[in-house]
Motif scaffolding. Structure first.
Motif, PDB file in Angstrom:
ATOM      1  N   VAL A  74       0.910  -1.159  -0.368  1.00  0.00           N
ATOM      2  CA  VAL A  74      -0.392   0.025   0.058  1.00  0.00           C
ATOM      3  C   VAL A  74       0.986   0.974  -0.085  1.00  0.00           C
ATOM      4  N   TYR A  75       0.707   1.978  -0.917  1.00  0.00           N
ATOM      5  CA  TYR A  75       1.036   3.222  -0.845  1.00  0.00           C
ATOM      6  C   TYR A  75       0.763   4.423  -0.521  1.00  0.00           C
ATOM      7  N   ASN A  76       1.518   5.655   0.158  1.00  0.00           N
ATOM      8  CA  ASN A  76       0.956   6.296   0.992  1.00  0.00           C
ATOM      9  C   ASN A  76       0.700   7.624   0.358  1.00  0.00           C
ATOM     10  N   PHE A  77      -0.028   8.471  -0.985  1.00  0.00           N
ATOM     11  CA  PHE A  77       0.273   9.392  -1.802  1.00  0.00           C
ATOM     12  C   PHE A  77      -0.309  10.396  -1.221  1.00  0.00           C
ATOM     13  N   SER A  78       0.235  10.300   0.365  1.00  0.00           N
ATOM     14  CA  SER A  78      -0.577  11.320   1.101  1.00  0.00           C
ATOM     15  C   SER A  78       0.113  12.749   1.837  1.00  0.00           C
ATOM     16  N   ARG A  79      -0.776  13.346   2.416  1.00  0.00           N
ATOM     17  CA  ARG A  79      -0.157  13.992   3.219  1.00  0.00           C
ATOM     18  C   ARG A  79      -0.979  15.028   4.107  1.00  0.00           C
ATOM     19  N   GLY A  80      -0.757  15.433   5.989  1.00  0.00           N
ATOM     20  CA  GLY A  80      -1.732  16.184   5.782  1.00  0.00           C
ATOM     21  C   GLY A  80      -1.829  17.908   5.595  1.00  0.00           C
ATOM     22  N   GLY A  81      -3.104  18.384   5.933  1.00  0.00           N
ATOM     23  CA  GLY A  81      -3.989  19.518   4.903  1.00  0.00           C
ATOM     24  C   GLY A  81      -4.149  19.775   3.382  1.00  0.00           C
ATOM     25  N   MET A  82      -3.345  18.110   2.175  1.00  0.00           N
ATOM     26  CA  MET A  82      -3.915  17.929   1.390  1.00  0.00           C
ATOM     27  C   MET A  82      -4.137  18.132   0.696  1.00  0.00           C
ATOM     28  N   VAL A  97       3.013   9.549  -7.548  1.00  0.00           N
ATOM     29  CA  VAL A  97       1.865   9.084  -7.940  1.00  0.00           C
ATOM     30  C   VAL A  97       2.339   8.255 -10.052  1.00  0.00           C
ATOM     31  N   TYR A  98       2.659   8.588 -10.061  1.00  0.00           N
ATOM     32  CA  TYR A  98       2.218   8.506 -11.680  1.00  0.00           C
ATOM     33  C   TYR A  98       3.246   7.512 -12.437  1.00  0.00           C
ATOM     34  N   LYS A  99       4.307   7.803 -11.164  1.00  0.00           N
ATOM     35  CA  LYS A  99       5.510   6.497 -11.923  1.00  0.00           C
ATOM     36  C   LYS A  99       5.316   5.473 -12.556  1.00  0.00           C
ATOM     37  N   TYR A 100       5.732   4.851 -13.535  1.00  0.00           N
ATOM     38  CA  TYR A 100       5.296   3.498 -13.983  1.00  0.00           C
ATOM     39  C   TYR A 100       5.584   2.717 -12.698  1.00  0.00           C
ATOM     40  N   GLU A 101       6.811   2.456 -11.609  1.00  0.00           N
ATOM     41  CA  GLU A 101       6.993   1.783 -11.204  1.00  0.00           C
ATOM     42  C   GLU A 101       6.380   1.751  -9.681  1.00  0.00           C
ATOM     43  N   ASN A 102       5.096   2.457  -9.832  1.00  0.00           N
ATOM     44  CA  ASN A 102       4.435   2.877  -8.360  1.00  0.00           C
ATOM     45  C   ASN A 102       3.168   2.795  -8.910  1.00  0.00           C
ATOM     46  N   LEU A 103       2.508   2.576 -10.360  1.00  0.00           N
ATOM     47  CA  LEU A 103       1.075   1.961 -10.653  1.00  0.00           C
ATOM     48  C   LEU A 103       0.547   1.073  -9.525  1.00  0.00           C
ATOM     49  N   CYS A 104      -0.601   1.429  -9.241  1.00  0.00           N
ATOM     50  CA  CYS A 104      -1.590  -0.015  -8.576  1.00  0.00           C
ATOM     51  C   CYS A 104      -2.382  -0.329  -9.021  1.00  0.00           C
ATOM     52  N   GLN A 105      -3.027  -1.766  -8.800  1.00  0.00           N
ATOM     53  CA  GLN A 105      -4.313  -2.335  -9.000  1.00  0.00           C
ATOM     54  C   GLN A 105      -5.765  -1.774  -8.538  1.00  0.00           C
ATOM     55  N   ALA A 106      -5.609  -0.365  -7.502  1.00  0.00           N
ATOM     56  CA  ALA A 106      -6.269   0.207  -7.077  1.00  0.00           C
ATOM     57  C   ALA A 106      -6.387   1.500  -6.317  1.00  0.00           C
ATOM     58  N   TYR A 107      -7.201   2.359  -6.001  1.00  0.00           N
ATOM     59  CA  TYR A 107      -6.836   3.608  -6.069  1.00  0.00           C
ATOM     60  C   TYR A 107      -7.724   3.863  -4.342  1.00  0.00           C
ATOM     61  N   ARG A 150      -8.193  10.392 -14.620  1.00  0.00           N
ATOM     62  CA  ARG A 150      -8.122  10.001 -16.114  1.00  0.00           C
ATOM     63  C   ARG A 150      -6.684  10.180 -15.992  1.00  0.00           C
ATOM     64  N   THR A 151      -5.435  11.240 -15.959  1.00  0.00           N
ATOM     65  CA  THR A 151      -4.009  10.515 -15.826  1.00  0.00           C
ATOM     66  C   THR A 151      -4.126   9.247 -15.384  1.00  0.00           C
ATOM     67  N   ILE A 152      -4.167   8.454 -14.874  1.00  0.00           N
ATOM     68  CA  ILE A 152      -4.366   7.061 -14.003  1.00  0.00           C
ATOM     69  C   ILE A 152      -4.637   5.986 -14.396  1.00  0.00           C
ATOM     70  N   LYS A 153      -5.879   6.492 -15.219  1.00  0.00           N
ATOM     71  CA  LYS A 153      -6.226   5.248 -16.043  1.00  0.00           C
ATOM     72  C   LYS A 153      -5.380   5.176 -17.685  1.00  0.00           C
TER      73      LYS A 153
END
Length: 208
Positions: A74-82, A97-107, A150-153
């Motif tokens: 599980v990747y934390n693409f998050s931050r307080g105040g975001m 988040v959009y790098k190939y090696e970080n792409l996920c099956q679910a978000y 759309r960017t992730i898709k």
């Protein structure tokens, strides 16, 4: 073993059957959590002078508890105040988040609270841009959500998206109506995009 317990029940509510092993969420080997302080394991502190501080401890976030329970990544693409705006304008590049090696099956996307409290318009699902790039004239929450999805898709066409509504917040005045409007728009958004679902904390969650 009672196999009936594992059959689909159209009348079952999300909290009717609590599973302690993560259940079917384990089918996802990689999950990305896009959110604010409620997704980043944020702690609130006070120093000797009583000044408040905020600190993200990702290992304590619900995303990392999911990872330890499910045995997935599980990747934390998050931050307080975001906010959705901040995420699109700069943080998405900073967190990779959009790098190939970080792409996920679910978000799991849980944004919008800080946009709304900052005066950002919720938006209109019928007016969002049909391309990955957001219409620069549209700074609504839905426009930023659309840009993220759309960017992730475009990079991970089969990804599944789970949109988290705002929880019931009994501490904020005049907050219920815009929250309900945001909830409705998230359901409309899920209908608009393939493989997109709603986690409705406003309806099923505890008061925050």
């Amino acid at each position: 073993m009672d196999i009936i317990k594992y059959y689909g029940n159209p009348d079952e509510k999300p909290l009717d059957n609590i599973v302690d092993d993560g259940g079917f969420a384990a089918i996802f080997r990689t999950i990305g959590c896009i959110g604010d302080s409620l997704s980043s394991g944020e702690f609130e502190t006070y120093d000797e002078e009583g000044i408040k501080g905020y600190h993200d401890f990702y290992e304590y976030s619900w995303g990392q508890f999911m990872a330890r329970t499910l045995g997935n990544k599980v990747y934390n693409f998050s931050r307080g105040g975001m906010s959705a705006k901040w995420f699109c304008d700069s943080f998405s590049a900073d967190c990779g988040v959009y790098k190939y090696e970080n792409l996920c099956q679910a978000y799991i996307i849980a944004l919008g609270v800080n946009d709304l409290t900052g005066g950002c318009e919720i938006g209109d699902i019928e007016k969002i841009s049909v391309s990955e790039r957001r219409d620069p004239k549209d700074e609504s929450i839905m426009a930023y959500y659309s840009a993220i999805v759309r960017t992730i898709k475009s990079k991970q066409p089969d990804a599944k998206f789970f949109l988290v509504t705002f929880p019931k917040d009994v501490l904020r005045e005049n907050y219920e109506t815009p929250t309900k409007n945001m909830v409705k728009l998230l359901y409309d958004f899920a209908d608009h995009f393939e493989n997109t679902y709603v986690i409705d904390l406003f309806k099923y969650g505890e008061e925050y």
